[in-house]
Design an enzyme around this catalytic site. Structure first.
Site, PDB file in Angstrom:
ATOM      1  N   THR A  94      78.996 -59.256 -16.633  1.00  0.00           N
ATOM      2  CA  THR A  94      79.413 -60.004 -17.833  1.00  0.00           C
ATOM      3  C   THR A  94      78.596 -61.293 -17.974  1.00  0.00           C
ATOM      4  O   THR A  94      78.337 -61.747 -19.081  1.00  0.00           O
ATOM      5  CB  THR A  94      80.919 -60.346 -17.826  1.00  0.00           C
ATOM      6  OG1 THR A  94      81.239 -61.137 -16.671  1.00  0.00           O
ATOM      7  CG2 THR A  94      81.774 -59.099 -17.863  1.00  0.00           C
ATOM      8  N   LYS A  95      78.200 -61.893 -16.849  1.00  0.00           N
ATOM      9  CA  LYS A  95      77.365 -63.104 -16.934  1.00  0.00           C
ATOM     10  C   LYS A  95      75.961 -62.744 -17.436  1.00  0.00           C
ATOM     11  O   LYS A  95      75.370 -63.473 -18.240  1.00  0.00           O
ATOM     12  CB  LYS A  95      77.295 -63.808 -15.566  1.00  0.00           C
ATOM     13  CG  LYS A  95      78.590 -64.535 -15.209  1.00  0.00           C
ATOM     14  CD  LYS A  95      78.845 -65.674 -16.190  1.00  0.00           C
ATOM     15  CE  LYS A  95      80.096 -66.456 -15.907  1.00  0.00           C
ATOM     16  NZ  LYS A  95      80.339 -67.538 -16.861  1.00  0.00           N
ATOM     17  N   LEU A 134      81.239 -56.398 -11.780  1.00  0.00           N
ATOM     18  CA  LEU A 134      81.472 -56.524 -13.223  1.00  0.00           C
ATOM     19  C   LEU A 134      81.338 -57.991 -13.630  1.00  0.00           C
ATOM     20  O   LEU A 134      80.866 -58.309 -14.726  1.00  0.00           O
ATOM     21  CB  LEU A 134      82.864 -55.996 -13.595  1.00  0.00           C
ATOM     22  CG  LEU A 134      83.154 -56.078 -15.087  1.00  0.00           C
ATOM     23  CD1 LEU A 134      82.258 -55.150 -15.890  1.00  0.00           C
ATOM     24  CD2 LEU A 134      84.612 -55.761 -15.389  1.00  0.00           C
ATOM     25  N   TYR A 135      81.765 -58.904 -12.748  1.00  0.00           N
ATOM     26  CA  TYR A 135      81.602 -60.332 -13.031  1.00  0.00           C
ATOM     27  C   TYR A 135      80.127 -60.631 -13.338  1.00  0.00           C
ATOM     28  O   TYR A 135      79.800 -61.239 -14.365  1.00  0.00           O
ATOM     29  CB  TYR A 135      82.077 -61.160 -11.828  1.00  0.00           C
ATOM     30  CG  TYR A 135      81.686 -62.614 -11.909  1.00  0.00           C
ATOM     31  CD1 TYR A 135      82.303 -63.457 -12.828  1.00  0.00           C
ATOM     32  CD2 TYR A 135      80.687 -63.139 -11.088  1.00  0.00           C
ATOM     33  CE1 TYR A 135      81.930 -64.793 -12.919  1.00  0.00           C
ATOM     34  CE2 TYR A 135      80.321 -64.468 -11.169  1.00  0.00           C
ATOM     35  CZ  TYR A 135      80.942 -65.295 -12.088  1.00  0.00           C
ATOM     36  OH  TYR A 135      80.575 -66.610 -12.183  1.00  0.00           O
ATOM     37  N   ALA A 136      79.252 -60.180 -12.426  1.00  0.00           N
ATOM     38  CA  ALA A 136      77.820 -60.411 -12.602  1.00  0.00           C
ATOM     39  C   ALA A 136      77.329 -59.775 -13.899  1.00  0.00           C
ATOM     40  O   ALA A 136      76.546 -60.378 -14.647  1.00  0.00           O
ATOM     41  CB  ALA A 136      77.063 -59.830 -11.416  1.00  0.00           C
TER      42      ALA A 136
END
Ligand SMILES: O=C(O)[C@H]1O[C@H](OP(=O)(O)OP(=O)(O)OC[C@H]2O[C@@H](n3ccc(=O)[nH]c3=O)[C@H](O)[C@@H]2O)[C@H](O)[C@@H](O)[C@H]1O
Length: 439
Positions: free
Chosen positions: A251-252, A247-249
């Site tokens: 959002t980026k 999810l981090y990726a």
């Protein structure tokens, strides 16, 4: 209720017929009387509740106002002083920039703010000092910045009023946007924090930038993680980025799309930087090199992930000083935003660069280098990489950044970790041979 029923149906049968009509009238009258009393009571209660609620909201609003750590003449003076460039007149590098650095008390934010300040640019920081990792480290970085004349506002990028106030006080030429919810694996524990900072916070910041007059040029931190499951190496900016593994990726990646729309609609100048596993002094305690160091020194085991078929994981670890050069190079070469007051006046630059080291190192190798500099053997637990968002390797192609920013990393992992270990031992008050850690 029982009293009312007993009155309407009296228990003496002989009296019922004769007295019925009169009794009914009387009872109905009493009933209406008590209904209207109840109605009045209800009105009274509603009025009381309404005034209580409006009082509460007044208290909330005013306490927020009074508790706010920003605002006021003194505060504005500090902001303006910190934002003022101090390059000597006639300096070859020009008049200097006024940069708003978000996430200024973070790892990359602190280093970039210091470097900007040292070369004479004006810097104002903003940071929410959240507790994702030990806020005392963030406070220590803030103190370091303050000792170099950089003022850091304690506030959130989701606070549109605060951002508007900052842009009212200072005509920032640039925004270096580094505030974010970082960490690949933590996204499974707290997904909402990624949406809050990396999506909602980004949009609030872009709104403030697009409304500002003059509009600043924006340089911001994307991530190598956008390459996700891409297995074509080295990763080039032209490669696909539509298969995020966390999810981090995601959002980026969403941030890259969102910034594109602000560039397209409002003429904001945008530069996105894909950082590759940045490490160094004053780093982030949640990252592997940092937590491995802490555990090794404390004699605790470390967990080393391994890929499928026992293949070692690898990262293109990039030293902080190289990243700082990439960030400053991006600010220096960012073209101007073209809009004013939310209206685009012409096309503005939209750029994306990889900032990596171009030489991946395996995680077991990272551990060996740490063991050498710490002079302590690690207790390693080798486990298969859990399916928590990690990717097996990263490797940057940096030709574009080299060409356009003059970016040229010069610190290898051995040298960089030596510097990190030196800082770590001194910051946490560790003297070799002693077991006194502050951590
Ligand atoms: O380039 C990025 O865009 C990202 O870089 C960083 O992510 P990563 O490359 O995953 O760094 P990091 O956590 O240090 O793990 C390093 C290696 O150690 C392995 N690892 C990790 C933990 C552990 O306990 N054991 C282990 O083997 C792990 O499997 C991995 O192979 C930033 O945190 C992130 O915010 C983002 O900026």
């Amino acid at each position: 209720m029982r009293v009312l029923e007993d009155d309407l149906f009296p228990s003496t049968p002989g009296k019922v017929k004769i007295e019925r009509a009169g009794t009914m009238n009387r009872q109905l009258h009493r009933c209406f009387a008590s209904t209207s009393t109840m109605f009045l009571w209800a009105l009274f209660l509603i009025a009381m509740t309404a005034s209580y609620l409006s009082f509460q909201s007044f208290v909330d609003t005013s306490s927020k106002y009074f508790a706010a750590s920003w605002g006021g003449l003194h505060w504005e003076r500090q902001i303006r002083a910190s934002a003022a460039p101090r390059r000597p007149p006639g300096s070859a590098a020009g008049a200097g920039m006024s940069v708003l650095v978000t996430g200024a008390a973070g790892f990359v934010g602190t280093h970039c703010s210091l470097a900007l300040r040292k070369r004479g640019d004006g810097v104002v920081g903003i940071d929410n000092f959240n507790a994702y990792y030990d806020p005392s480290l963030k406070k220590a970085r803030k103190a370091l910045l303050s000792s170099h004349g950089v003022f850091v506002v304690e506030g959130d990028i989701n606070d549109g009023r605060l951002l508007a106030k900052l842009f009212d006080a200072v005509p920032f030429t640039h925004v270096l946007h580094l505030a974010a919810q970082a960490g690949v694996r933590y996204a499974m524990e707290n997904p909402a924090s990624y949406v809050h900072s990396n999506i909602a916070g980004l949009v609030t910041l872009l709104e403030a930038c697009k409304d500002a007059d003059p509009q600043p040029a924006i340089v911001w931190a994307s991530s190598s993680s956008v390459y996700g499951l891409n297995d074509k190496v080295p990763f080039s900016e032209r490669d696909r980025t539509d298969q995020p593994a966390s999810l981090y990726a995601a959002t980026k990646k969403a941030g890259e799309e969102i910034t594109h729309t602000y560039n397209h609609i409002y003429g904001l100048s945008i530069t996105g930087l894909r950082f590759f596993t940045v490490y160094g002094p004053w780093g982030r305690p949640d990252m592997a090199y940092f937590s491995f160091t802490r555990n090794i020194l404390q004699g605790k085991p470390i967990t080393v992930y391994r890929g499928k078929d026992h293949v070692d994981l690898a990262r293109d670890f990039t030293y902080i000083d190289d990243i700082v050069k990439g960030c400053l190079g991006s600010l220096d070469t960012a073209g101007k935003s073209t809009g004013t007051g939310g209206k685009k006046r012409g096309p503005a630059p939209y750029r994306i660069f990889n900032l990596g080291n171009t030489s991946p190192v395996t995680v077991p190798n990272l551990v060996s280098i740490l063991e050498k500099h710490l002079r302590v053997k690690a207790k390693k637990n080798m486990v298969e990489m859990p399916g928590n968002g990690d990717v097996p390797f990263t490797h940057a192609n940096i030709s574009l950044a080299r060409q356009q920013l003059g970016y040229k990393p010069t610190t290898n992992l051995d040298v960089g970790l030596k510097k990190f270990v030196k800082w770590y031992l001194s910051y946490y008050g560790y003297t070799r041979g002693s077991k006194n850690f502050r951590q």
